[in-house]
Design an enzyme around this catalytic site. Sequence first.
Site, short mmCIF file in Angstrom:
data_model
loop_
_atom_site.label_atom_id
_atom_site.label_comp_id
_atom_site.label_asym_id
_atom_site.label_seq_id
_atom_site.Cartn_x
_atom_site.Cartn_y
_atom_site.Cartn_z
N PRO A 11 80.03 69.17 71.57
CA PRO A 11 80.66 69.71 70.36
C PRO A 11 81.88 70.82 70.33
O PRO A 11 81.20 71.80 71.34
CB PRO A 11 79.51 70.04 69.37
CG PRO A 11 78.44 70.24 70.06
CD PRO A 11 78.31 69.36 71.39
N ASN A 12 82.75 71.13 70.08
CA ASN A 12 83.75 71.86 70.10
C ASN A 12 84.61 72.04 71.20
O ASN A 12 85.59 72.71 71.31
CB ASN A 12 83.11 73.16 69.68
CG ASN A 12 82.52 73.36 68.28
OD1 ASN A 12 82.84 73.05 67.32
ND2 ASN A 12 81.29 73.49 68.21
N ARG A 19 91.19 78.05 71.39
CA ARG A 19 90.48 79.00 71.24
C ARG A 19 89.71 79.90 72.21
O ARG A 19 89.37 79.13 73.19
CB ARG A 19 89.57 78.77 69.90
CG ARG A 19 89.95 78.18 68.61
CD ARG A 19 90.61 79.14 67.58
NE ARG A 19 90.92 78.68 66.26
CZ ARG A 19 92.16 78.06 66.17
NH1 ARG A 19 93.02 77.90 67.25
NH2 ARG A 19 92.45 77.69 64.92
N TYR A 24 86.72 80.49 77.74
CA TYR A 24 86.97 79.28 78.15
C TYR A 24 88.22 78.96 78.97
O TYR A 24 88.50 77.76 79.47
CB TYR A 24 86.81 78.28 77.08
CG TYR A 24 85.37 78.37 76.47
CD1 TYR A 24 83.96 77.99 77.24
CD2 TYR A 24 85.05 78.69 75.14
CE1 TYR A 24 82.96 78.21 76.67
CE2 TYR A 24 84.06 79.15 74.60
CZ TYR A 24 82.78 78.86 75.21
OH TYR A 24 81.42 78.88 74.90
N ASN A 75 79.04 67.84 80.21
CA ASN A 75 79.09 69.26 79.40
C ASN A 75 78.59 69.10 78.09
O ASN A 75 79.35 68.98 77.10
CB ASN A 75 80.40 70.07 79.58
CG ASN A 75 80.33 71.40 78.88
OD1 ASN A 75 79.41 71.88 78.19
ND2 ASN A 75 81.44 72.10 79.36
N ALA A 78 76.93 73.12 72.97
CA ALA A 78 75.82 73.65 72.33
C ALA A 78 74.64 72.92 72.30
O ALA A 78 73.36 73.30 72.24
CB ALA A 78 76.28 74.02 70.89
N GLU A 99 75.13 68.58 85.36
CA GLU A 99 75.67 69.45 84.12
C GLU A 99 76.56 70.21 84.46
O GLU A 99 76.64 71.38 85.37
CB GLU A 99 74.33 70.08 83.92
CG GLU A 99 74.20 70.96 82.59
CD GLU A 99 73.04 71.63 82.34
OE1 GLU A 99 71.83 71.25 82.95
OE2 GLU A 99 72.89 72.58 81.42
N HIS A 101 78.91 73.81 82.86
CA HIS A 101 79.16 74.81 81.70
C HIS A 101 80.51 75.58 82.33
O HIS A 101 80.27 76.04 83.64
CB HIS A 101 78.08 75.78 81.58
CG HIS A 101 76.96 75.06 81.15
ND1 HIS A 101 77.14 74.48 79.68
CD2 HIS A 101 75.73 74.52 81.54
CE1 HIS A 101 75.90 73.74 79.64
NE2 HIS A 101 75.18 73.81 80.61
N ARG A 108 75.64 85.38 79.32
CA ARG A 108 75.78 85.52 77.61
C ARG A 108 74.60 85.78 77.13
O ARG A 108 73.64 85.94 77.70
CB ARG A 108 76.72 84.23 77.49
CG ARG A 108 78.15 83.77 78.32
CD ARG A 108 78.63 82.73 77.90
NE ARG A 108 79.10 82.77 76.53
CZ ARG A 108 79.63 81.75 75.74
NH1 ARG A 108 79.75 80.56 76.44
NH2 ARG A 108 80.01 81.90 74.47
O1 CA2 Z 1 80.39 77.28 78.91
C1 CA2 Z 1 80.25 75.91 78.49
O2 CA2 Z 1 80.71 75.01 79.00
C2 CA2 Z 1 79.49 75.94 77.38
O3 CA2 Z 1 78.81 74.47 77.58
C3 CA2 Z 1 80.41 75.57 76.05
C4 CA2 Z 1 79.71 75.57 74.69
C5 CA2 Z 1 78.46 76.73 74.60
O4 CA2 Z 1 77.48 76.38 73.55
C6 CA2 Z 1 77.59 76.85 75.72
O5 CA2 Z 1 76.69 77.62 75.60
C7 CA2 Z 1 78.33 76.91 76.97
C8 CA2 Z 1 80.62 75.92 73.50
C9 CA2 Z 1 81.68 74.87 73.65
C10 CA2 Z 1 82.87 75.22 72.70
O6 CA2 Z 1 84.14 75.08 73.25
C11 CA2 Z 1 84.84 75.86 72.53
C12 CA2 Z 1 86.27 75.81 73.23
C13 CA2 Z 1 87.30 76.79 73.00
C14 CA2 Z 1 87.28 77.29 71.61
C15 CA2 Z 1 85.92 77.28 71.06
C16 CA2 Z 1 85.04 76.72 71.53
#
Ligand code: CA2
Length: 148
Positions: A11-12, A19, A24, A75, A78, A99, A101, A108
């Site tokens: 997700p996201n 963003r 990221y 990946n 969340a 996996e 990230h 974090r």
């Molecule tokens: O670091 C990673 O790749 C995560 O898997 C990204 C997840 C986060 O919940 C994990 O703890 C770590 C979040 C992905 C959301 O991605 C976004 C990218 C740009 C803007 C907003 C969200």
Amino acid sequence: MSRLVYVLNGPNLNLLGKRQPHIYGHETLADVEQDCRALAGELGLEIRFHQSNREYELIDWIHEAREAAGGIAINPAAFTHTSVAILDALNAFEGPVIEIHISNVHKREAFRHHSFVSHRADGVIAGFGTQGYSLALRRLARLLDDAP
Ligand code: CA2
């Protein structure tokens, strides 16, 4: 062993590059997919690249991978920190699982330090930015090369 690899994104991650670039980076998910496809060609892998905001879709793709794929790079975003269902699905997959990230989750918030998926993953990549996807594909290619 099949050289088909599923690259799954939770997700996201569709917002990648749009963003929070300080966390990221600036690459979009479409950029990441393009990079993965180019590298897969070099490594002799075929890839199916998917993203979903819905847990069940990720689970359905993992089930699909059971039938066809040699490896999974995931990946889980969340869902990493919440989903026993994704862990259970991965436990039913026989090939290697990496996996990924993008950020270093250990640097974090504490709630990002635990991963259900890590209970199954053969390797975990965190904090290498979107380059982590290439590293995961290289590792999967090696594991599939070495598979009996
Ligand atoms: O670091 C990673 O790749 C995560 O898997 C990204 C997840 C986060 O919940 C994990 O703890 C770590 C979040 C992905 C959301 O991605 C976004 C990218 C740009 C803007 C907003 C969200």
